[in-house]
Scaffold this active site. Structure first.
Site, PDB file in Angstrom:
ATOM      1  N   GLY A  89       0.562  -1.436  -0.033  1.00 41.37           N
ATOM      2  CA  GLY A  89      -0.199   0.260  -0.126  1.00 41.37           C
ATOM      3  C   GLY A  89       1.103   1.550   0.359  1.00 41.37           C
ATOM      4  O   GLY A  89       1.999   1.207   0.164  1.00 41.37           O
TER       5      GLY A  89
ATOM      6  N   VAL B 266      -4.298  11.578   2.143  1.00 40.47           N
ATOM      7  CA  VAL B 266      -3.277  11.696   2.734  1.00 40.47           C
ATOM      8  C   VAL B 266      -2.899  11.925   1.324  1.00 40.47           C
ATOM      9  O   VAL B 266      -2.887  11.406   0.254  1.00 40.47           O
ATOM     10  CB  VAL B 266      -2.209  10.121   2.929  1.00 40.47           C
TER      11      VAL B 266
ATOM     12  N   LYS C 236     -14.910   2.379   8.079  1.00 41.03           N
ATOM     13  CA  LYS C 236     -13.039   2.760   9.402  1.00 41.03           C
ATOM     14  C   LYS C 236     -13.436   2.608  10.712  1.00 41.03           C
ATOM     15  O   LYS C 236     -12.483   1.875  11.566  1.00 41.03           O
ATOM     16  CB  LYS C 236     -13.259   4.442   9.057  1.00 41.03           C
TER      17      LYS C 236
ATOM     18  N   ASN D  51      -4.315 -13.842   2.508  1.00 43.04           N
ATOM     19  CA  ASN D  51      -5.735 -12.627   1.902  1.00 43.04           C
ATOM     20  C   ASN D  51      -6.346 -12.277   3.549  1.00 43.04           C
ATOM     21  O   ASN D  51      -6.337 -12.986   3.997  1.00 43.04           O
ATOM     22  CB  ASN D  51      -7.017 -14.207   1.393  1.00 43.04           C
ATOM     23  N   LEU D  52      -6.992 -11.199   3.622  1.00 40.94           N
ATOM     24  CA  LEU D  52      -7.575 -10.271   4.609  1.00 40.94           C
ATOM     25  C   LEU D  52      -8.457 -11.245   4.944  1.00 40.94           C
ATOM     26  O   LEU D  52      -8.778 -11.227   6.065  1.00 40.94           O
ATOM     27  CB  LEU D  52      -7.354  -9.243   4.029  1.00 40.94           C
TER      28      LEU D  52
ATOM     29  N   ARG E 216      -0.911  -9.808  -0.835  1.00 38.54           N
ATOM     30  CA  ARG E 216      -1.842 -10.307  -1.844  1.00 38.54           C
ATOM     31  C   ARG E 216      -1.117 -11.916  -2.987  1.00 38.54           C
ATOM     32  O   ARG E 216      -2.452 -13.393  -2.261  1.00 38.54           O
ATOM     33  CB  ARG E 216      -3.149 -10.187  -2.392  1.00 38.54           C
TER      34      ARG E 216
END
Length: 354
Positions: A16, A197, A170, A66-67, A38
């Protein structure tokens, strides 16, 4: 922390935008980073991390995870002192099912990582990347604050599965993290809540919300004018430093708003025009709120969103991050310029031809 004491640190979502900078900083400090991606077969997505590691005294170890797979982080976490959980879906538009595409991946992903933490005795601290979207849902919420600014005591209570599902994801993911932390005594939790950001990326393939904003500035979509909206802005390098300090500073605790200041969309356009001139159709004016009420739904702005988010300047109190984490914020105007320049260099944004 003693600078000579190196640690093993797991960083999820390693490819990321922010995570790449976090890993760079940790490697330069000499730490061993367990980085999850991933797909280990897609080397192009993480080659920049290997190149960075080769130039530092730190050690990079890559793992596939994998999340949404239960136990996927167990192996990567073995022997780690600290876990920095940064992997999360970033889908604000173009989703089919808010629950399935946005909310569940954020909440279940956090739960999966923290379940692995609960099974890994070596872990003593967890840092979770949250968002300022976890502190408020709509810009109108600023009217309920005592000092006309959001701080770490504020929580988003106005988002839902149907209204502002991304901010809702979030806040629900962060609440899940705090609930799981309070249910045990071995590890402590620090949450980092960054504003929008901006700033240079370590890879050309990065996706972030700020890229979408800048693309709209460049492709003519905002030539007629921008909505009367404001964003907290922060440089990606400051966000990365905040994560490193949250991980390594023994005194770090609780939540930290990470914001270098506020800019309106029009101010961002003016900053870019002053630097890049008239090569791009940067916005020159703000369109009135009533125009978006009338035509907003055609452009993807529901009337409820327009009513609650346009015309309310928002501000954030980042003093806690300055005093406790030692963050000295970069000039956010320069961050906006550097980010746009990189999008040009990488070919993400092309010179506008009307």
């Amino acid at each position: 922390m003693n600078s000579k004491t190196t640690k093993q640190i797991l960083v999820t979502g390693a490819t990321g935008y922010i995570a790449s900078w976090v890993i760079k900083n940790l490697l330069e400090l000499g730490h061993t980073v367990h980085a999850t991606v991933r797909d280990l077969n897609k080397k192009a997505s993480f080659i920049h991390l290997e190149n960075i590691a080769a130039k530092t005294s730190g050690t990079l170890k890559l793992f596939q995870a994998n999340l949404l797979d239960q136990g996927a982080f167990d192996t990567a976490m073995q022997g780690c002192d600290i876990v920095i959980h940064m992997a999360s879906p970033f889908v604000v538009t173009n989703y089919k099912d808010a629950i399935k595409d946005i909310i569940e991946p954020a909440v279940i992903g956090t739960e999966n990582v923290l379940n692995s933490v609960n099974k890994t005795e070596s872990v003593k601290r967890v840092v979770v990347t949250s968002s300022i979207a976890s502190t408020y849902g709509d810009a109108i919420d600023i009217l309920q604050t005592k000092h006309n600014q959001f701080d770490e005591s504020h929580w988003n209570t106005s988002s839902s599965e149907t209204h502002q599902p991304y901010p809702y994801s979030k806040v629900m993911a962060e609440r899940k993290a705090w609930d799981m932390q309070k249910a045990q005594q071995r590890w402590d939790l620090v949450c980092v809540n960054p504003a929008l950001v901006m700033g240079p990326s370590l890879t050309a393939s990065t996706q972030s919300g700020s890229v979408e904003v800048l693309q709209q500035f460049a492709n003519g979509m905002t030539l007629a004018g921008v909505p009367p909206m404001w964003n907290g802005i922060v440089d990606v390098r400051d966000v990365a430093e905040a994560h490193v300090q949250a991980a390594l500073n023994p005194k770090a605790s609780g939540r930290y708003i990470i914001s270098g200041g506020t800019l309106s969309l029009l101010e961002m356009g003016k900053i870019l025009r002053s630097h890049f001139g008239n090569k791009f159709p940067f916005p020159r004016n703000t369109l009135p709120k009533f125009a978006f009420k009338a035509f907003g739904p055609l452009a993807g702005f529901p009337r409820k969103f327009v009513e609650l988010n346009m015309g309310y300047p928002i501000y954030f109190n980042a003093e806690k991050s300055k005093t406790e984490l030692g963050i000295e914020y970069r000039d956010i105007q320069q961050s906006v310029v550097e980010h746009f320049q990189q999008l040009l260099d990488d070919g993400v944004v092309k010179q506008y031809i009307p």
